[in-house]
Design an enzyme around this catalytic site. Structure first.
Site, PDB file in Angstrom:
ATOM      1  CG  HIS A 128      -1.899   0.990   1.386  1.00  0.00           C
ATOM      2  ND1 HIS A 128      -1.651   2.271   1.819  1.00  0.00           N
ATOM      3  CD2 HIS A 128      -3.229   0.938   1.129  1.00  0.00           C
ATOM      4  CE1 HIS A 128      -2.780   2.952   1.822  1.00  0.00           C
ATOM      5  NE2 HIS A 128      -3.761   2.159   1.410  1.00  0.00           N
ATOM      6  CG  ASP A 205       0.453  -2.478   6.233  1.00  0.00           C
ATOM      7  OD1 ASP A 205      -0.535  -2.621   6.989  1.00  0.00           O
ATOM      8  OD2 ASP A 205       0.425  -1.802   5.184  1.00  0.00           O
ATOM      9  CD  GLN A 208      -7.081  -4.363   4.025  1.00  0.00           C
ATOM     10  OE1 GLN A 208      -8.050  -5.076   4.333  1.00  0.00           O
ATOM     11  NE2 GLN A 208      -7.232  -3.105   3.652  1.00  0.00           N
ATOM     12  CE  LYS A 231      -7.352  -0.270   6.243  1.00  0.00           C
ATOM     13  NZ  LYS A 231      -8.132   0.345   5.186  1.00  0.00           N
ATOM     14  CB  CYS A 369      -3.740   3.302  -1.633  1.00  0.00           C
ATOM     15  SG  CYS A 369      -5.005   4.518  -1.334  1.00  0.00           S
TER      16      CYS A 369
END
Ligand code: C6P
Length: 411
Positions: A128, A205, A208, A231, A369
């Site tokens: 991202h 990261d 997600q 999220k 993104c």
């Protein structure tokens, strides 16, 4: 073939999310844009309302009752996050604005202290922008070099190429756990092991990953793990940076201001202990408290069940979409989270998105993104359906019917 549709008490769960009852363009809402942000359960909405109605006060500053209550609620939330990701200490949990803020903190702080001309940082082709640009900025400043792990056409990292990139020059590896665009679940444990053997620090990261699977930062062995509250069924404007105690202690503060200091004179400032050293200024107090409640809610359902149910949703949606002529799935990794990206021959993703929105179905379209990933895959963008545990098989049927209609109209 779907094995188990009844892993979750789906009707009860859907009742917990008031927004799922609304209509969009005269149709029942089918919300498949969970990768962008998830919906919020009533418990989270209620705690925000209650906080501003009865409890609002600043934290870590006041001796009065309200301030102490607010401080206590905020610090309880930190403990919940600690347990949720199995961090060793609660002061290893830094509240930030979100994943983007967490990564910027690490890139700026680590870069300022440790990066020198010619040092190398490794990211991947599926990152991202939030895990690209902060590293580019610090590399430019320090004359360091950004290296990129390539991917195959299915959307999987080329691990042999990663091994070739590692060298004594590698100072940091920063990789996404789950690709927001492709759904690929990366072999982060192996990546962390290889990076550590090369002497590099590692950030994962987890934006997600955290909404879909159980995270254990100690088992992973990463130095940093970043994610966003919004999220994972919590409020916007709050996120987490997990960092190992010794490494956080070694890094300089990211921002200066209130709460991050021990003493200030015009000659010299000394800094506060962890986690406050990295939490300058009044934070998103209710955001943190709401995130704690979102964690309670996810725990009450069970991460194992969430993962198993979403896997079934993805399998079903993948089977169904493959039957539509002209649709091509983008991202066919062997291990995927509940993200289904696709393109339709001869159409633009945004046209698909607009037509199915008229039928009540919310998906995301565009580059998500991840522009360098789009360039690698040679597509201008994709349409992306991303599922959460409150979605149903019936909603997938509605989405597929809407998509068929869009394809027919656009051809
Ligand atoms: N991806 C999506 O629709 P923030 O905006 O800071 O909460 O999260 C940034 C971010 C970082 N890493 C990954 C893997 C992400 O998916 C995101 C956010 C959203 O895919 C919005 S672009």
């Amino acid at each position: 073939m779907i094995k188990e549709k009844n892993i979750l008490n789906i009707n009860k769960i859907r009742d917990d999310f008031p927004i799922l009852k609304r209509e969009v363009n005269g149709k029942p809402l089918v919300y498949f844009d969970n990768g962008a942000t998830s919906q919020k359960p009533q418990l989270v909405i209620d705690v925000i309302n209650k906080y501003y109605t009865f409890e609002n006060s600043n934290i870590h500053r006041g001796i009065h009752t309200l301030s102490q209550e607010a401080t206590n609620a905020y610090e309880v939330a930190r403990k919940k996050v600690q347990r949720f990701v199995n961090a060793q200490h609660e002061h290893e949990i830094i509240f930030t604005k979100g994943t983007t803020d967490s990564i910027n903190l690490v890139a700026a702080s680590f870069g300022k202290k440790h990066l020198k001309k010619g040092d190398e940082i490794i990211i991947s082709n599926m990152e991202h922008h939030s895990n690209i640009v902060p590293w580019q900025m610090i590399c430019e400043e320090k004359e360091a070099v950004l290296k990129v792990i390539p991917i195959n056409d299915k959307g999987e990292l080329l691990m042999d190429e990663f091994k070739k990139l590692l060298s004594p020059k590698t100072k940091f590896v920063s990789i996404t756990h789950v690709s927001n665009t492709l759904g690929t679940i990366n072999p982060v444990k192996e990546i962390i092991k290889l990076a550590k053997e090369a002497g590099a620090l590692v950030l994962i990261d987890g934006a997600q990953a955290v909404p879909h699977t159980k995270i254990d930062v100690q088992d992973l062995g990463c130095d940093f793990y970043a994610f966003s509250g919004h999220k994972m069924f919590g409020p916007t404007g709050v996120g987490i940076l997990y960092g190992k105690e010794a490494i956080l202690n070694d890094l300089p503060p990211y921002q200066g201001g209130g709460d991050m200091i021990k003493t200030v004179t015009f000659e010299k400032t000394t800094y506060n202990e962890l986690p406050h050293k990295f939490e300058a200024g009044t934070p998103n107090i209710v955001g943190g408290i709401g995130l704690g409640v979102a964690i309670d809610y996810m725990n009450s359902i069970g991460l194992d069940k969430i993962e198993a149910y979403e896997h079934e949703l993805l399998t079903y949606a993948t089977e169904q979409i493959k039957q539509i002529e002209g649709v091509r799935i983008v991202g066919e990794a062997a291990k995927k989270a509940s993200v289904l990206s696709f393109v339709v021959d001869g159409t633009h993703p945004s046209d698909i998105g607009m037509i199915i929105d008229k039928l009540g179905v919310a998906i995301r379209t565009g580059h998500h993104c991840t522009e360098p990933l789009m360039n690698r895959l040679n597509v201008p963008g994709t349409a992306r359906a991303s599922f959460a545990f409150y979605n149903t098989f019936e909603e997938i049927d509605i989405f597929i019917a809407a998509l068929k209609r869009a394809v027919t109209m656009l051809k």
